[in-house]
Motif scaffolding. Structure first.
Motif, PDB file in Angstrom:
ATOM      1  N   PHE A   1       0.826  -1.167  -0.164  1.00 42.48           N
ATOM      2  CA  PHE A   1      -0.054  -0.044  -0.057  1.00 42.48           C
ATOM      3  C   PHE A   1       0.921   1.199   0.058  1.00 42.48           C
ATOM      4  CE2 PHE A   1      -2.347   3.280   2.274  1.00 42.48           C
ATOM      5  CZ  PHE A   1      -3.420   3.305   1.755  1.00 42.48           C
ATOM      6  N   GLU A   2       1.877   1.289   0.826  1.00 48.75           N
ATOM      7  CA  GLU A   2       2.762   2.412   0.752  1.00 48.75           C
ATOM      8  C   GLU A   2       3.582   2.607  -0.354  1.00 48.75           C
ATOM      9  OE1 GLU A   2       1.549   0.943   4.653  1.00 48.75           O
ATOM     10  OE2 GLU A   2       2.783  -0.243   3.187  1.00 48.75           O
ATOM     11  N   MET A   3       3.939   1.454  -1.048  1.00 49.21           N
ATOM     12  CA  MET A   3       4.817   1.689  -2.287  1.00 49.21           C
ATOM     13  C   MET A   3       3.735   2.365  -3.418  1.00 49.21           C
ATOM     14  SD  MET A   3       6.767  -1.864  -2.313  1.00 49.21           S
ATOM     15  CE  MET A   3       6.753  -2.069  -4.014  1.00 49.21           C
ATOM     16  N   LEU A   4       2.676   1.735  -3.489  1.00 49.66           N
ATOM     17  CA  LEU A   4       1.512   2.577  -4.294  1.00 49.66           C
ATOM     18  C   LEU A   4       1.278   3.889  -4.031  1.00 49.66           C
ATOM     19  CD1 LEU A   4       0.034   1.448  -6.627  1.00 49.66           C
ATOM     20  CD2 LEU A   4      -1.974   1.102  -5.259  1.00 49.66           C
ATOM     21  N   GLN A   5       1.122   4.156  -2.840  1.00 50.88           N
ATOM     22  CA  GLN A   5       1.128   5.620  -2.497  1.00 50.88           C
ATOM     23  C   GLN A   5       2.184   6.551  -3.031  1.00 50.88           C
ATOM     24  OE1 GLN A   5      -2.126   6.601  -1.491  1.00 50.88           O
ATOM     25  NE2 GLN A   5      -2.314   4.320  -1.359  1.00 50.88           N
ATOM     26  N   ASP A   6       3.449   5.946  -2.791  1.00 48.74           N
ATOM     27  CA  ASP A   6       4.430   6.595  -3.105  1.00 48.74           C
ATOM     28  C   ASP A   6       4.345   6.915  -4.819  1.00 48.74           C
ATOM     29  OD1 ASP A   6       7.200   7.207  -4.008  1.00 48.74           O
ATOM     30  OD2 ASP A   6       8.106   6.179  -2.051  1.00 48.74           O
ATOM     31  N   LEU A   7       4.118   5.707  -5.607  1.00 43.78           N
ATOM     32  CA  LEU A   7       4.144   5.912  -7.127  1.00 43.78           C
ATOM     33  C   LEU A   7       3.041   6.869  -7.606  1.00 43.78           C
ATOM     34  CD1 LEU A   7       4.300   2.043  -8.179  1.00 43.78           C
ATOM     35  CD2 LEU A   7       6.135   3.740  -8.001  1.00 43.78           C
ATOM     36  N   TYR A   8       2.133   6.784  -6.793  1.00 45.29           N
ATOM     37  CA  TYR A   8       0.955   8.116  -7.019  1.00 45.29           C
ATOM     38  C   TYR A   8       1.696   9.351  -6.787  1.00 45.29           C
ATOM     39  CZ  TYR A   8      -2.905   4.732  -6.355  1.00 45.29           C
ATOM     40  OH  TYR A   8      -3.980   3.532  -6.283  1.00 45.29           O
ATOM     41  N   LYS A   9       2.337   9.561  -5.967  1.00 50.86           N
ATOM     42  CA  LYS A   9       2.763  10.812  -5.643  1.00 50.86           C
ATOM     43  C   LYS A   9       3.968  11.127  -6.555  1.00 50.86           C
ATOM     44  CE  LYS A   9       4.486  11.247  -1.591  1.00 50.86           C
ATOM     45  NZ  LYS A   9       4.468  10.926  -0.180  1.00 50.86           N
ATOM     46  N   ASN A  10       4.882  10.077  -6.957  1.00 45.58           N
ATOM     47  CA  ASN A  10       6.253  10.642  -7.658  1.00 45.58           C
ATOM     48  C   ASN A  10       6.170  10.250  -9.186  1.00 45.58           C
ATOM     49  OD1 ASN A  10       7.982  11.647  -5.659  1.00 45.58           O
ATOM     50  ND2 ASN A  10       7.335   9.721  -4.569  1.00 45.58           N
ATOM     51  N   LEU A  11       5.165   9.505  -9.677  1.00 48.54           N
ATOM     52  CA  LEU A  11       4.926   9.531 -11.128  1.00 48.54           C
ATOM     53  C   LEU A  11       3.975  10.576 -11.448  1.00 48.54           C
ATOM     54  CD1 LEU A  11       4.729   5.634 -11.517  1.00 48.54           C
ATOM     55  CD2 LEU A  11       6.737   7.032 -11.515  1.00 48.54           C
ATOM     56  N   ARG A  12       4.391  11.161 -12.748  1.00 44.54           N
ATOM     57  CA  ARG A  12       3.458  11.955 -13.556  1.00 44.54           C
ATOM     58  C   ARG A  12       2.238  11.688 -13.679  1.00 44.54           C
ATOM     59  NH1 ARG A  12       5.367  12.436 -19.130  1.00 44.54           N
ATOM     60  NH2 ARG A  12       6.088  10.560 -18.341  1.00 44.54           N
ATOM     61  N   HIS A  13       1.858  10.256 -13.979  1.00 51.01           N
ATOM     62  CA  HIS A  13       0.702   9.491 -14.106  1.00 51.01           C
ATOM     63  C   HIS A  13       0.346   8.408 -13.162  1.00 51.01           C
ATOM     64  CE1 HIS A  13       0.604  11.655 -17.883  1.00 51.01           C
ATOM     65  NE2 HIS A  13       1.668  11.183 -18.234  1.00 51.01           N
ATOM     66  N   GLY A  14       0.985   8.739 -11.973  1.00 52.35           N
ATOM     67  CA  GLY A  14       0.836   7.634 -10.957  1.00 52.35           C
ATOM     68  C   GLY A  14      -0.845   7.452 -10.431  1.00 52.35           C
ATOM     69  N   GLU A  15      -1.466   8.745 -10.278  1.00 51.86           N
ATOM     70  CA  GLU A  15      -2.980   8.565  -9.936  1.00 51.86           C
ATOM     71  C   GLU A  15      -3.733   7.758 -10.979  1.00 51.86           C
ATOM     72  OE1 GLU A  15      -4.595   9.778  -7.196  1.00 51.86           O
ATOM     73  OE2 GLU A  15      -2.943  10.702  -6.183  1.00 51.86           O
ATOM     74  N   LYS A  16      -3.510   8.299 -12.432  1.00 51.03           N
ATOM     75  CA  LYS A  16      -3.970   7.555 -13.486  1.00 51.03           C
ATOM     76  C   LYS A  16      -3.754   5.862 -13.317  1.00 51.03           C
ATOM     77  CE  LYS A  16      -4.380   7.342 -18.456  1.00 51.03           C
ATOM     78  NZ  LYS A  16      -3.581   7.851 -19.743  1.00 51.03           N
ATOM     79  N   LEU A  17      -2.470   5.518 -12.937  1.00 49.28           N
ATOM     80  CA  LEU A  17      -2.320   4.127 -12.768  1.00 49.28           C
ATOM     81  C   LEU A  17      -3.095   3.364 -11.887  1.00 49.28           C
ATOM     82  CD1 LEU A  17      -0.157   1.765 -13.397  1.00 49.28           C
ATOM     83  CD2 LEU A  17       1.335   2.425 -11.491  1.00 49.28           C
ATOM     84  N   GLY A  18      -3.336   4.201 -10.697  1.00 47.86           N
ATOM     85  CA  GLY A  18      -4.189   3.383  -9.597  1.00 47.86           C
ATOM     86  C   GLY A  18      -5.532   3.366  -9.924  1.00 47.86           C
ATOM     87  N   ARG A  19      -6.087   4.415 -10.740  1.00 47.44           N
ATOM     88  CA  ARG A  19      -7.372   4.520 -11.287  1.00 47.44           C
ATOM     89  C   ARG A  19      -7.922   3.145 -12.280  1.00 47.44           C
ATOM     90  NH1 ARG A  19      -9.409   6.612 -15.883  1.00 47.44           N
ATOM     91  NH2 ARG A  19      -7.806   8.060 -16.031  1.00 47.44           N
ATOM     92  N   LEU A  20      -6.656   3.044 -12.985  1.00 45.76           N
ATOM     93  CA  LEU A  20      -6.823   1.953 -13.977  1.00 45.76           C
ATOM     94  C   LEU A  20      -6.825   0.766 -13.431  1.00 45.76           C
ATOM     95  CD1 LEU A  20      -4.866   3.604 -17.225  1.00 45.76           C
ATOM     96  CD2 LEU A  20      -7.269   3.405 -16.832  1.00 45.76           C
ATOM     97  N   ILE A  21      -5.926   0.390 -12.584  1.00 47.56           N
ATOM     98  CA  ILE A  21      -5.672  -0.905 -11.777  1.00 47.56           C
ATOM     99  C   ILE A  21      -7.124  -1.031 -11.207  1.00 47.56           C
ATOM    100  CG2 ILE A  21      -4.837  -2.175  -9.951  1.00 47.56           C
ATOM    101  CD1 ILE A  21      -2.120  -0.536 -10.562  1.00 47.56           C
ATOM    102  N   ALA A  22      -7.586   0.031 -10.492  1.00 43.21           N
ATOM    103  CA  ALA A  22      -8.954  -0.030  -9.754  1.00 43.21           C
ATOM    104  C   ALA A  22     -10.214  -0.448 -10.578  1.00 43.21           C
ATOM    105  CB  ALA A  22      -9.437   1.224  -9.100  1.00 43.21           C
ATOM    106  N   GLU A  23     -10.021   0.131 -11.825  1.00 40.80           N
ATOM    107  CA  GLU A  23     -10.889  -0.163 -12.865  1.00 40.80           C
ATOM    108  C   GLU A  23     -10.935  -1.614 -13.410  1.00 40.80           C
ATOM    109  OE1 GLU A  23     -10.723   2.673 -15.970  1.00 40.80           O
ATOM    110  OE2 GLU A  23     -11.405   4.360 -14.948  1.00 40.80           O
ATOM    111  N   ASP A  24      -9.615  -2.074 -13.607  1.00 42.55           N
ATOM    112  CA  ASP A  24      -9.481  -3.307 -14.031  1.00 42.55           C
ATOM    113  C   ASP A  24     -10.030  -4.372 -13.201  1.00 42.55           C
ATOM    114  OD1 ASP A  24      -8.070  -3.105 -16.677  1.00 42.55           O
ATOM    115  OD2 ASP A  24      -6.310  -3.700 -16.062  1.00 42.55           O
ATOM    116  N   TYR A  25      -9.852  -3.946 -11.802  1.00 42.51           N
ATOM    117  CA  TYR A  25     -10.316  -4.967 -10.700  1.00 42.51           C
ATOM    118  C   TYR A  25     -11.950  -4.936 -10.673  1.00 42.51           C
ATOM    119  CZ  TYR A  25     -10.547  -7.315  -6.054  1.00 42.51           C
ATOM    120  OH  TYR A  25     -10.944  -8.360  -5.262  1.00 42.51           O
ATOM    121  N   PHE A  26     -12.450  -3.695 -10.874  1.00 40.43           N
ATOM    122  CA  PHE A  26     -13.864  -3.713 -10.938  1.00 40.43           C
ATOM    123  C   PHE A  26     -14.336  -4.289 -12.080  1.00 40.43           C
ATOM    124  CE2 PHE A  26     -17.498  -1.517 -13.460  1.00 40.43           C
ATOM    125  CZ  PHE A  26     -18.371  -1.720 -12.359  1.00 40.43           C
ATOM    126  N   PHE A  27     -13.846  -4.434 -13.316  1.00 42.39           N
ATOM    127  CA  PHE A  27     -14.429  -5.365 -14.496  1.00 42.39           C
ATOM    128  C   PHE A  27     -14.436  -6.620 -14.215  1.00 42.39           C
ATOM    129  CE2 PHE A  27     -13.134  -1.318 -17.035  1.00 42.39           C
ATOM    130  CZ  PHE A  27     -14.473  -0.735 -17.066  1.00 42.39           C
TER     131      PHE A  27
END
Length: 194
Positions: free
Chosen positions: A111-137
């Motif tokens: 979880f902590e690593m994912l938060q780190d990626l959200y913060k430090n990658l330009r498209h980190g938040e998008k990565l999280g959203r797309l993973i969540a969308e995949d899980y939803f599908f």
């Protein structure tokens, strides 16, 4: 560089653009773990603390129902991930367990690593959203398939989504995934042959 870590780079690139500098920053965060066949890496009713990206091998996501029977919910094959995302995000007890059905190599993200990626990658938040969308599908498709498809349609879709799955894992897990008996599965295998 470890070729398993390289596979997560390919997976991330399927979701978002990633600069060389961003990759240099994030790849040391990833941890490669070896899981033995039949090993359970996450137990039902405990908080899910990891997302497991499968570099090589096969994970089964399952739960034990009120009768004490195991029910296979999903298979995670190479270049896909396994987690209980609700438990992972909300830090609540998980509805599922995760088990290796083959000797499996995973890249583990906390979880902590994912938060780190959200913060430090330009498209980190998008990565999280797309993973969540995949899980939803995954969940949405499972519900639609169980209530809207015949066992044969579910069987054919499984073979399309998981090529060679029948050669990789025991029949009773396949039957459980399809929500049918092993006897019914044998009939489906026989009738679906060309």
């Amino acid at each position: 560089m470890d070729h398993n870590i390289e596979s997560i780079r390919e997976l991330i690139l399927d979701y978002i653009e990633l600069s060389e500098q961003e990759w240099e920053y994030c790849y040391p965060l990833f941890k490669v773990d070896q899981i033995n066949k039949k090993e359970i890496v996450h137990f039902q009713n405990s908080v899910c603390r990891n997302i497991f990206f499968v570099a090589k091998g096969l994970l089964r996501i399952y739960f034990v129902d009120h009768r004490g029977e195991e029910r296979t919910f999903h298979f995670s094959v190479e270049k896909t991930f396994a987690t209980d995302y609700e438990s992972f995000l909300k830090r609540v007890p998980s509805s599922y367990a995760i088990q290796a059905l083959e000797d499996t190599t995973v890249i583990t993200i906390t979880f902590e690593m994912l938060q780190d990626l959200y913060k430090n990658l330009r498209h980190g938040e998008k990565l999280g959203r797309l993973i969540a969308e995949d899980y939803f599908f995954i969940i949405n498709d499972k519900i639609k398939d169980l209530y809207g498809q015949t066992p044969l349609e579910r069987y054919n879709k499984m073979n399309k989504n998981f090529p060679k799955i029948l050669q990789r894992i025991p029949q009773h897990y396949i039957a459980s995934y399809l929500n049918i008996s092993s006897v019914h599965l044998s009939r489906l295998k026989y009738t679906s042959k060309d």
